[in-house]
Design a protein around this motif. Sequence first.
Motif, mmCIF file in Angstrom:
data_model
loop_
_atom_site.group_PDB
_atom_site.id
_atom_site.type_symbol
_atom_site.label_atom_id
_atom_site.label_comp_id
_atom_site.label_asym_id
_atom_site.label_seq_id
_atom_site.Cartn_x
_atom_site.Cartn_y
_atom_site.Cartn_z
ATOM 1 N N LEU A 24 0.821 -1.208 0.000
ATOM 2 C CA LEU A 24 0.000 0.000 0.000
ATOM 3 C C LEU A 24 0.859 1.264 0.000
ATOM 4 N N ILE A 25 2.124 1.137 0.375
ATOM 5 C CA ILE A 25 3.034 2.275 0.328
ATOM 6 C C ILE A 25 3.196 2.758 -1.116
ATOM 7 N N ASP A 26 3.153 1.826 -2.053
ATOM 8 C CA ASP A 26 3.367 2.153 -3.461
ATOM 9 C C ASP A 26 2.024 2.500 -4.116
ATOM 10 N N ARG A 27 1.530 3.679 -3.812
ATOM 11 C CA ARG A 27 0.234 4.144 -4.304
ATOM 12 C C ARG A 27 0.323 4.517 -5.785
ATOM 13 N N PRO A 28 -0.714 4.191 -6.578
ATOM 14 C CA PRO A 28 -0.677 4.532 -8.012
ATOM 15 C C PRO A 28 -0.620 6.041 -8.251
ATOM 16 N N ASN A 29 -0.077 6.402 -9.390
ATOM 17 C CA ASN A 29 -0.003 7.798 -9.795
ATOM 18 C C ASN A 29 -1.362 8.214 -10.371
ATOM 19 N N PRO A 30 -2.029 9.211 -9.791
ATOM 20 C CA PRO A 30 -3.358 9.599 -10.276
ATOM 21 C C PRO A 30 -3.318 10.318 -11.623
ATOM 22 N N ASP A 31 -2.146 10.677 -12.109
ATOM 23 C CA ASP A 31 -2.035 11.431 -13.354
ATOM 24 C C ASP A 31 -1.829 10.561 -14.592
ATOM 25 N N THR A 32 -1.810 9.247 -14.425
ATOM 26 C CA THR A 32 -1.609 8.371 -15.580
ATOM 27 C C THR A 32 -2.938 8.068 -16.254
ATOM 28 N N GLU A 33 -2.874 7.606 -17.496
ATOM 29 C CA GLU A 33 -4.090 7.303 -18.258
ATOM 30 C C GLU A 33 -4.899 6.172 -17.636
ATOM 31 N N ASP A 34 -4.224 5.200 -17.049
ATOM 32 C CA ASP A 34 -4.924 4.052 -16.465
ATOM 33 C C ASP A 34 -5.127 4.199 -14.951
ATOM 34 N N ALA A 35 -5.163 5.424 -14.453
ATOM 35 C CA ALA A 35 -5.269 5.673 -13.009
ATOM 36 C C ALA A 35 -6.504 5.010 -12.406
ATOM 37 N N SER A 36 -7.622 5.065 -13.090
ATOM 38 C CA SER A 36 -8.851 4.477 -12.576
ATOM 39 C C SER A 36 -8.683 2.982 -12.325
ATOM 40 N N HIS A 37 -8.129 2.282 -13.309
ATOM 41 C CA HIS A 37 -7.902 0.844 -13.168
ATOM 42 C C HIS A 37 -6.841 0.558 -12.097
ATOM 43 N N ALA A 38 -5.785 1.363 -12.092
ATOM 44 C CA ALA A 38 -4.712 1.170 -11.107
ATOM 45 C C ALA A 38 -5.224 1.359 -9.682
ATOM 46 N N PHE A 39 -6.082 2.354 -9.454
ATOM 47 C CA PHE A 39 -6.639 2.561 -8.118
ATOM 48 C C PHE A 39 -7.636 1.465 -7.739
ATOM 49 N N TYR A 40 -8.366 0.942 -8.715
ATOM 50 C CA TYR A 40 -9.256 -0.193 -8.447
ATOM 51 C C TYR A 40 -8.432 -1.378 -7.932
ATOM 52 N N GLU A 41 -7.359 -1.700 -8.633
ATOM 53 C CA GLU A 41 -6.507 -2.808 -8.201
ATOM 54 C C GLU A 41 -5.867 -2.513 -6.846
#
Length: 95
Positions: A24-41
């Motif tokens: 959980l320390i490695d949080r996805p970057n919200p500025d990428t194109e796939d941010a929605s999918h990355a945050f879901y995962e």
Amino acid sequence: MIIDHPLLGPRDASEFVYLGDASLIDRPNPDTEDASHAFYEYAYLRDNPAGLHRELWFHEAGDRSWLVVTRNTETHEITKVEFAKDVARLAGRSL
């Protein structure tokens, strides 16, 4: 279970709160194109490993530090305890 705090020494696990997988320390970057999918995962998909696992623990009844504890989920043996900020720094993140 005893957690050997890096500064305070051996402490009973009842002083801590378990907060999940240390990834959980490695949080996805919200500025990428796939941010929605990355945050879901990031939010919903978790491994449930048997054996060594890195976990986040919060020292709620003590110095309020965040720790990454490497623990065997089968035996509860703790093999490593480190500050989460140090782990994040090594991963290129800041907490």
